[in-house]
Write a protein that holds these residues in place. Structure first.
Motif, PDB file in Angstrom:
ATOM      1  N   ASP A  27       0.809  -1.233   0.000  1.00 60.04           N
ATOM      2  CA  ASP A  27       0.000   0.000   0.000  1.00 60.04           C
ATOM      3  C   ASP A  27       0.836   1.273   0.000  1.00 60.04           C
ATOM      4  OD1 ASP A  27      -2.183  -1.670   0.047  1.00 60.04           O
ATOM      5  OD2 ASP A  27      -2.512  -1.478   2.209  1.00 60.04           O
ATOM      6  N   ALA A  28       2.117   1.168  -0.318  1.00 61.09           N
ATOM      7  CA  ALA A  28       2.963   2.366  -0.382  1.00 61.09           C
ATOM      8  C   ALA A  28       2.693   3.125  -1.673  1.00 61.09           C
ATOM      9  CB  ALA A  28       4.433   1.975  -0.299  1.00 61.09           C
ATOM     10  N   LYS A  29       2.810   4.438  -1.604  1.00 62.99           N
ATOM     11  CA  LYS A  29       2.734   5.300  -2.789  1.00 62.99           C
ATOM     12  C   LYS A  29       4.153   5.790  -3.061  1.00 62.99           C
ATOM     13  CE  LYS A  29      -1.661   4.831  -2.088  1.00 62.99           C
ATOM     14  NZ  LYS A  29      -1.540   4.096  -0.816  1.00 62.99           N
ATOM     15  N   VAL A  30       4.758   5.275  -4.116  1.00 67.66           N
ATOM     16  CA  VAL A  30       6.190   5.451  -4.355  1.00 67.66           C
ATOM     17  C   VAL A  30       6.410   6.314  -5.595  1.00 67.66           C
ATOM     18  CG1 VAL A  30       8.388   4.266  -4.776  1.00 67.66           C
ATOM     19  CG2 VAL A  30       6.638   3.197  -3.333  1.00 67.66           C
ATOM     20  N   GLY A  31       7.193   7.357  -5.440  1.00 71.23           N
ATOM     21  CA  GLY A  31       7.600   8.166  -6.580  1.00 71.23           C
ATOM     22  C   GLY A  31       8.937   7.683  -7.108  1.00 71.23           C
ATOM     23  N   LEU A  32       8.976   7.283  -8.371  1.00 69.17           N
ATOM     24  CA  LEU A  32      10.216   6.785  -8.993  1.00 69.17           C
ATOM     25  C   LEU A  32      10.897   7.949  -9.709  1.00 69.17           C
ATOM     26  CD1 LEU A  32      12.159   4.561  -9.847  1.00 69.17           C
ATOM     27  CD2 LEU A  32      10.570   3.938 -11.679  1.00 69.17           C
ATOM     28  N   VAL A  33      12.102   8.299  -9.259  1.00 74.01           N
ATOM     29  CA  VAL A  33      12.788   9.469  -9.805  1.00 74.01           C
ATOM     30  C   VAL A  33      14.179   9.084 -10.290  1.00 74.01           C
ATOM     31  CG1 VAL A  33      11.523  11.017  -8.257  1.00 74.01           C
ATOM     32  CG2 VAL A  33      13.781  10.178  -7.566  1.00 74.01           C
ATOM     33  N   GLY A  34      14.725   9.929 -11.141  1.00 73.07           N
ATOM     34  CA  GLY A  34      16.053   9.722 -11.705  1.00 73.07           C
ATOM     35  C   GLY A  34      16.178  10.552 -12.961  1.00 73.07           C
ATOM     36  N   ARG A  35      17.400  10.733 -13.419  1.00 73.46           N
ATOM     37  CA  ARG A  35      17.650  11.538 -14.604  1.00 73.46           C
ATOM     38  C   ARG A  35      16.942  10.948 -15.827  1.00 73.46           C
ATOM     39  NH1 ARG A  35      21.345  15.994 -15.175  1.00 73.46           N
ATOM     40  NH2 ARG A  35      21.655  16.730 -13.049  1.00 73.46           N
ATOM     41  N   ASN A  36      16.630  11.805 -16.803  1.00 73.87           N
ATOM     42  CA  ASN A  36      16.052  11.337 -18.057  1.00 73.87           C
ATOM     43  C   ASN A  36      16.970  10.294 -18.703  1.00 73.87           C
ATOM     44  OD1 ASN A  36      13.769  12.893 -17.916  1.00 73.87           O
ATOM     45  ND2 ASN A  36      14.570  14.542 -19.201  1.00 73.87           N
ATOM     46  N   GLY A  37      16.389   9.172 -19.156  1.00 70.95           N
ATOM     47  CA  GLY A  37      17.152   8.142 -19.841  1.00 70.95           C
ATOM     48  C   GLY A  37      17.845   7.157 -18.928  1.00 70.95           C
ATOM     49  N   VAL A  38      17.635   7.273 -17.606  1.00 72.98           N
ATOM     50  CA  VAL A  38      18.352   6.389 -16.682  1.00 72.98           C
ATOM     51  C   VAL A  38      17.727   4.995 -16.626  1.00 72.98           C
ATOM     52  CG1 VAL A  38      17.075   6.906 -14.548  1.00 72.98           C
ATOM     53  CG2 VAL A  38      19.517   6.429 -14.430  1.00 72.98           C
ATOM     54  N   GLY A  39      16.445   4.851 -17.043  1.00 71.02           N
ATOM     55  CA  GLY A  39      15.837   3.520 -17.073  1.00 71.02           C
ATOM     56  C   GLY A  39      14.558   3.380 -16.275  1.00 71.02           C
ATOM     57  N   LYS A  40      13.872   4.475 -15.983  1.00 71.14           N
ATOM     58  CA  LYS A  40      12.646   4.391 -15.171  1.00 71.14           C
ATOM     59  C   LYS A  40      11.532   3.655 -15.923  1.00 71.14           C
ATOM     60  CE  LYS A  40      12.408   8.885 -14.601  1.00 71.14           C
ATOM     61  NZ  LYS A  40      13.618   9.298 -15.330  1.00 71.14           N
ATOM     62  N   SER A  41      11.292   4.039 -17.166  1.00 70.04           N
ATOM     63  CA  SER A  41      10.257   3.342 -17.957  1.00 70.04           C
ATOM     64  C   SER A  41      10.667   1.903 -18.239  1.00 70.04           C
ATOM     65  CB  SER A  41      10.012   4.090 -19.266  1.00 70.04           C
ATOM     66  OG  SER A  41       9.527   5.409 -19.022  1.00 70.04           O
ATOM     67  N   THR A  42      11.965   1.662 -18.374  1.00 70.06           N
ATOM     68  CA  THR A  42      12.454   0.302 -18.581  1.00 70.06           C
ATOM     69  C   THR A  42      12.120  -0.576 -17.378  1.00 70.06           C
ATOM     70  OG1 THR A  42      14.259   1.110 -19.974  1.00 70.06           O
ATOM     71  CG2 THR A  42      14.520  -1.076 -19.022  1.00 70.06           C
ATOM     72  N   LEU A  43      12.223  -0.034 -16.177  1.00 70.49           N
ATOM     73  CA  LEU A  43      11.876  -0.794 -14.968  1.00 70.49           C
ATOM     74  C   LEU A  43      10.403  -1.193 -14.997  1.00 70.49           C
ATOM     75  CD1 LEU A  43      12.635  -1.925 -12.210  1.00 70.49           C
ATOM     76  CD2 LEU A  43      12.094   0.308 -11.216  1.00 70.49           C
ATOM     77  N   PHE A  44       9.531  -0.291 -15.426  1.00 69.96           N
ATOM     78  CA  PHE A  44       8.113  -0.635 -15.533  1.00 69.96           C
ATOM     79  C   PHE A  44       7.912  -1.805 -16.500  1.00 69.96           C
ATOM     80  CE2 PHE A  44       5.510   3.326 -14.127  1.00 69.96           C
ATOM     81  CZ  PHE A  44       6.065   3.225 -12.869  1.00 69.96           C
ATOM     82  N   LYS A  45       8.602  -1.778 -17.627  1.00 69.73           N
ATOM     83  CA  LYS A  45       8.456  -2.853 -18.618  1.00 69.73           C
ATOM     84  C   LYS A  45       8.959  -4.177 -18.064  1.00 69.73           C
ATOM     85  CE  LYS A  45       8.717   0.218 -22.616  1.00 69.73           C
ATOM     86  NZ  LYS A  45       9.511   0.644 -23.796  1.00 69.73           N
ATOM     87  N   LEU A  46       9.995  -4.127 -17.232  1.00 67.98           N
ATOM     88  CA  LEU A  46      10.497  -5.358 -16.607  1.00 67.98           C
ATOM     89  C   LEU A  46       9.477  -5.905 -15.600  1.00 67.98           C
ATOM     90  CD1 LEU A  46      14.198  -4.249 -16.060  1.00 67.98           C
ATOM     91  CD2 LEU A  46      13.441  -6.111 -17.565  1.00 67.98           C
ATOM     92  N   ILE A  47       8.859  -5.009 -14.831  1.00 63.55           N
ATOM     93  CA  ILE A  47       7.852  -5.446 -13.852  1.00 63.55           C
ATOM     94  C   ILE A  47       6.654  -6.061 -14.557  1.00 63.55           C
ATOM     95  CG2 ILE A  47       6.230  -4.638 -12.085  1.00 63.55           C
ATOM     96  CD1 ILE A  47       8.320  -2.482 -11.352  1.00 63.55           C
ATOM     97  N   LEU A  48       6.258  -5.469 -15.690  1.00 60.13           N
ATOM     98  CA  LEU A  48       5.106  -5.951 -16.447  1.00 60.13           C
ATOM     99  C   LEU A  48       5.424  -7.194 -17.276  1.00 60.13           C
ATOM    100  CD1 LEU A  48       3.795  -2.485 -17.648  1.00 60.13           C
ATOM    101  CD2 LEU A  48       2.570  -4.049 -16.120  1.00 60.13           C
ATOM    102  N   GLY A  49       6.714  -7.586 -17.342  1.00 59.46           N
ATOM    103  CA  GLY A  49       7.103  -8.755 -18.114  1.00 59.46           C
ATOM    104  C   GLY A  49       7.233  -8.493 -19.595  1.00 59.46           C
ATOM    105  N   GLN A  50       7.268  -7.219 -20.000  1.00 61.29           N
ATOM    106  CA  GLN A  50       7.424  -6.880 -21.411  1.00 61.29           C
ATOM    107  C   GLN A  50       8.872  -6.989 -21.869  1.00 61.29           C
ATOM    108  OE1 GLN A  50       5.726  -2.958 -21.649  1.00 61.29           O
ATOM    109  NE2 GLN A  50       3.643  -3.670 -21.195  1.00 61.29           N
ATOM    110  N   LEU A  51       9.817  -7.014 -20.927  1.00 57.28           N
ATOM    111  CA  LEU A  51      11.224  -7.234 -21.211  1.00 57.28           C
ATOM    112  C   LEU A  51      11.716  -8.379 -20.331  1.00 57.28           C
ATOM    113  CD1 LEU A  51      12.531  -3.521 -21.300  1.00 57.28           C
ATOM    114  CD2 LEU A  51      12.127  -5.015 -23.270  1.00 57.28           C
TER     115      LEU A  51
END
Length: 626
Positions: A27-51
């Motif tokens: 139930d945590a509300k987590v803000g994912l931060v980091g420089r542009n291009g560091v891999g934030k959207s890539t992490l989402f794709k890994l969690i979703l099993g798209q990569l």
């Protein structure tokens, strides 16, 4: 809720994650931060099993439902309300089962429908859709009638309505206006399950998130609290890291000096070997690398114009049909910082075109200073860039008389170095394109900057650099943005576009946030009675502008002085901390003497900063009371 252990992922010739581990609480509300291009959207794709991960593992509870907003909802003949209701797969399945279920099973189905509060689903969906800017009349419209941007909102509404166990949102405010962002901020705060949000919006990260997940150097670090708390904790962590590194390196150097001196002496050989083993066991701590963000160049006009820059009396404007805006009675002076509020479609962009001179008034009187130069930034400029152009090609057309070195130097000042200067627009990131255009718009030192959603592609550090540049800029500003933090820190006054006109808004951003949320609640209580646009709170009367005392320069001077005082205080504290180390005096008297001289200079700078701050604060208070 979500556990990531020793995650490794390589793609596109680089390593995104290198043994990253984190555990996100339920139930945590987590803000994912980091420089542009560091891999934030890539992490989402890994969690979703798209990569496919290269090593480690990502674990979720069994049967956990994951929701995300990957793309706009398709244009189908299904109505808006039914599209959102279908996102609750269990409810839709139970209702479908009722049509063919045998009598003995109907009681079980009804019990489950009651348990999941199925009867309230339409009103809950209507509340979400209203908060995201849809009207009551829109609920019965087919999805095919909505544009791509609105279908993105539908996809977001469906994800929120389904309430998955883990909600993944990637820059959800990029396709929302300020009103939608304010509503989403409040909604996420009350979201009943876990959520991970990629965002560069400080207000959402501060007000909706209870944890910040920082992605850097292929690692994941979780911090408790909002973004402001994260910045404080990270700064302290980096300070301790640098102090520990310095201490270990000093210890390493001391032992290495002993080894170098006595390694070949038989009587000291054993001690030298012992110290070599100790050196090998010392941990290697990386030096703290400060991430640099290039500033924005917003030169102020050299010669201020006589007020007003612009005066509108009974002005109407449109595109040949019924006027989009009418009865505009407004005035703009050189020191004005206007925040323009209003839902999408209320006429904010039309007003920006009118002020920029791209659209003529259809009626009424519009008095505009003959020498007024306006710089206008809007999102369509980014889309209109030729993808085969390079920044160097663009600057050559703008600076035809300049030398090649001068052009490259100007691009470097924009934050586009040698490698980026000859990169095609198609290969530049959205943030790099926005940075290029923002700097180009301001090159001629305009008297007025009109900024329509300037932060959509900028990361948090770049947004802060833009804020600093705007506060140093001495011309007028009209700001249209969903970034509440930028609006609060730049705008001195708020204007509201609603009901076919623009008027001053009574109150601040907190008042406006409450108004937006209350409007969505009203729509949920009685969706059939909610009009397309409710009237805003009573606007304040336009004050007599002749008696107006300009406060913008005084306020900005006070803010700048306060920031300078904070920097001077921090510099002195750092020197004092270094002087607390007794080894400095015992082992390096020259360094101790240098620190002493630097402390005297820092003390003098602090005294000067305090004096400037007191003077600026008193001047600002005097101007406000005038």
């Amino acid at each position: 809720m979500l556990q990531i252990q020793e995650l490794v992922f390589d793609a596109w010739g680089r390593r995104f994650f290198d043994g990253a581990s984190v555990s996100i609480p339920k139930d945590a509300k987590v803000g994912l931060v980091g420089r542009n291009g560091v891999g934030k959207s890539t992490l989402f794709k890994l969690i979703l099993g798209q990569l496919t991960i290269g090593g480690g593992e990502i674990r979720l509870p069994k049967q956990a439902r994951i929701g995300s907003v990957d793309q706009e909802h398709p244009a189908t003949p299904v109505t808006l309300l039914d599209t959102v209701l279908e996102a609750d797969v269990e409810r839709a399945r139970l209702l479908s089962d009722l049509e063919t279920a045998p009598p003995e099973r109907m009681g079980e189905i009804y019990d489950r429908l009651i348990e999941i509060d199925a009867d309230r689903a339409p009103s809950r969906a209507a509340e979400i859709l209203s908060g995201l800017g849809f009207s009551n009349a829109d609920l019965a419209r087919p999805m095919a009638e909505f544009s791509g941007g609105w279908r993105m909102r539908v996809a977001l509404a469906a994800a929120l309505f389904a309430e998955p166990d883990l909600l993944l949102l990637d820059e959800p405010t990029n396709y929302l206006d300020l009103e939608g962002a304010l509503w989403l901020e409040a909604r996420l705060r009350k979201y009943p399950h876990s959520a991970v949000i990629i965002s560069h919006d400080r207000e959402i990260l501060n007000n909706s998130c209870d944890h910040i997940l920082h992605l850097h150097d292929g690692k994941l670090d979780l911090y408790v609290g909002g973004y402001d708390s994260f910045e404080t904790q990270r700064a302290e962590k980096l300070r301790l890291q640098e102090a520990t590194r310095a201490k270990i390196e000093a210890q390493r150097a001391h032992m290495q000096a002993f080894v170098d001196r006595f390694r070949y002496k038989e009587s000291k050989a054993r001690q030298a070997q012992s110290r070599l083993k100790m050196i090998a066991k010392l941990p290697v701590i990386s030096a703290v690398l400060r991430e640099h963000t290039a500033p924005f160049l917003l030169p102020s006009p050299e010669r201020p114009l006589a007020p007003p820059l612009l005066r509108l009396e009974g002005v109407s404007v449109g595109y040949g049909g019924p006027p989009i805006l009418k009865n505009l009675n407004l005035r703009l002076d050189l020191d004005d910082r206007i925040g323009l509020l209003g839902v999408n479609g209320a006429g904010k962009s039309t007003f920006a075109k009118l002020v920029a001179g791209a659209l003529e008034a259809e009626s009424g009187e519009m008095v505009r200073s003959a020498r007024l130069r306006a710089g206008w930034f809007h999102q369509h400029q980014i889309e209109a860039l030729d993808p085969t152009d390079t920044p160097l090609d663009i600057i050559r057309r703008i600076m035809p008389e300049a030398s090649e070195a001068q052009r490259r130097s100007r691009l470097a000042q924009f934050g586009l170095g040698v490698a980026k200067a000859e990169t095609t627009v198609a290969d530049l990131s959205g943030g790099e394109r926005a940075r290029l255009l923002l700097n180009l718009v301001a090159m001629e030192a305009p008297h007025l900057l009109i900024l329509d959603e300037p932060t959509n592609h900028l990361d948090i550090d770049s947004r802060r650099a833009l804020l600093d540049a705007l506060n140093d800029y001495e011309g007028a500003v009209i700001l249209i943005t969903h970034d509440r933090s930028l609006m609060e820190l730049v705008a001195d006054r708020l204007w509201l576009a609603a009901d076919g006109t623009i008027k001053p808004f009574e109150g601040d951003m907190e008042d406006y946030a409450r108004y937006v949320v209350d409007r969505a609640r009203a729509a949920a209580r009685a969706p059939s009675q909610v009009a397309r646009e409710e009237p805003p709170p009573p606007p304040r009367a336009e004050p007599p502008r002749k008696a107006k005392t300009p406060t913008g320069p005084a306020r900005r001077r006070a803010e700048a002085a306060e920031a300078a005082l904070a920097r001077a205080t921090e510099a002195l504290a750092a020197i004092d901390q270094a002087l607390l180390d007794p080894d400095v005096f015992a082992k390096d008297p020259a360094k101790a003497a240098d620190l002493g001289r630097r402390r005297e200079a820092a003390q003098a700078r602090l005294a000067a900063a305090e004096a400037e701050w007191l003077e600026a604060a008193e001047a600002y208070e005097a101007v406000k009371e005038a």
